[in-house]
Enzyme design. Structure first.
Site, PDB file in Angstrom:
ATOM      1  N   ALA A 187       0.824  -1.206   0.000  1.00 54.26           N
ATOM      2  CA  ALA A 187       0.000   0.000   0.000  1.00 54.26           C
ATOM      3  C   ALA A 187       0.858   1.256   0.000  1.00 54.26           C
ATOM      4  O   ALA A 187       0.554   2.235  -0.697  1.00 54.26           O
ATOM      5  CB  ALA A 187      -0.933  -0.004   1.207  1.00 54.26           C
ATOM      6  N   VAL A 190       2.313   1.897  -3.420  1.00 57.91           N
ATOM      7  CA  VAL A 190       1.296   2.536  -4.269  1.00 57.91           C
ATOM      8  C   VAL A 190       1.166   4.013  -3.907  1.00 57.91           C
ATOM      9  O   VAL A 190       1.065   4.881  -4.785  1.00 57.91           O
ATOM     10  CB  VAL A 190      -0.062   1.824  -4.123  1.00 57.91           C
ATOM     11  N   HIS A 191       1.176   4.311  -2.618  1.00 52.65           N
ATOM     12  CA  HIS A 191       1.073   5.697  -2.134  1.00 52.65           C
ATOM     13  C   HIS A 191       2.227   6.547  -2.663  1.00 52.65           C
ATOM     14  O   HIS A 191       2.024   7.677  -3.132  1.00 52.65           O
ATOM     15  CB  HIS A 191       1.067   5.682  -0.609  1.00 52.65           C
ATOM     16  N   ILE A 192       3.437   6.008  -2.601  1.00 51.48           N
ATOM     17  CA  ILE A 192       4.609   6.742  -3.082  1.00 51.48           C
ATOM     18  C   ILE A 192       4.530   6.939  -4.591  1.00 51.48           C
ATOM     19  O   ILE A 192       4.816   8.035  -5.112  1.00 51.48           O
ATOM     20  CB  ILE A 192       5.902   5.996  -2.695  1.00 51.48           C
TER      21      ILE A 192
END
Length: 233
Positions: A187, A190-192
């Site tokens: 997760a 994906v955030h980065i």
């Protein structure tokens, strides 16, 4: 299509302070306060330390990562305490951001138009608040993973708690801890990636501000709400 220069929202009160500008003269709007940014980076730093030390504890192939926290014994001592610090910082973050992460009908429509999202056709998407539906779903995933890591980590903590539980519970907690850690790492990746993909996002968490154009393009409903609030002061 309108833009924040031609359509800046409600008129600003005549005694309201002038909007700050960047070095190019573009108007800026506050997105994150200093406290929010500090808490975010504390979570980020503790997450990196926990991910690396956790991999060292997970499998001998990652044993060189013990050096991150000063060796094997120190890793076993510090890992759970750093985990508690990360959970506390995230708890403060979640309480503060909860209202902005409630799902709305526009968010469900945003998800139905995921092809437009992936192809960067934002002009076809419904207006987005401070966070879009993808960011909100990530928020809920983080909450579930953090709770799973906390509960399983306490059960596994040999120094203080594991002797209160049967061995099968400790083993089950170890499995849950590994699954939650894996999902959390994915997760965050994906955030980065999303932060890099949407130019200006990382700068917002460093400086705290974004340009009016950025806010209008990516979070138009939030931009309107902040401008309306400013106009009422």
């Amino acid at each position: 299509m309108t833009d924040p220069v031609r359509d800046p929202g409600p008129p600003v009160h005549p005694h309201a302070p002038e909007a700050p500008r960047d070095r190019f003269g573009r108007k800026l709007i506050l997105r994150y306060t200093a406290n929010e940014r500090t808490n975010h980076w504390l979570i980020a730093i503790t997450f990196v330390l926990l991910a690396l030390s956790g991999l060292a504890l997970f499998h001998p192939a990652f044993s060189p990562l013990y050096a991150v926290l000063g060796g094997g014994p120190w890793t076993r001592i510090l890992h759970p305490f750093i985990g508690l610090l990360m959970f506390f910082c995230f708890f403060v973050f979640a309480i503060h951001m909860w209202r902005n992460n409630l799902m709305t009908k526009n968010d469900y429509q945003w998800l139905r138009q995921i092809n437009d999202v992936l192809n960067n056709r934002e002009e076809k998407l419904p207006e987005v608040g401070k966070y879009n539906a993808g960011q909100k779903l990530l928020f809920y995933v983080l909450i579930l993973c953090m709770l799973g890591l906390l509960v399983s980590g306490l059960v596994m903590w040999r120094e203080y708690f594991s002797f209160y539980f049967p061995i099968w519970a400790v083993r089950a907690a170890s499995l849950l801890h590994a699954v939650c850690a894996f999902v959390l790492i994915c997760a965050i990746i994906v955030h980065i990636y999303a932060a890099i993909w949407v130019k200006g996002s990382i700068g917002a968490m460093v400086r705290g501000t974004v340009t009016w154009g950025w806010a209008w393009k990516h979070h138009r409903a939030w931009f309107r709400a902040v401008r309306k609030e400013s106009a009422g002061k």
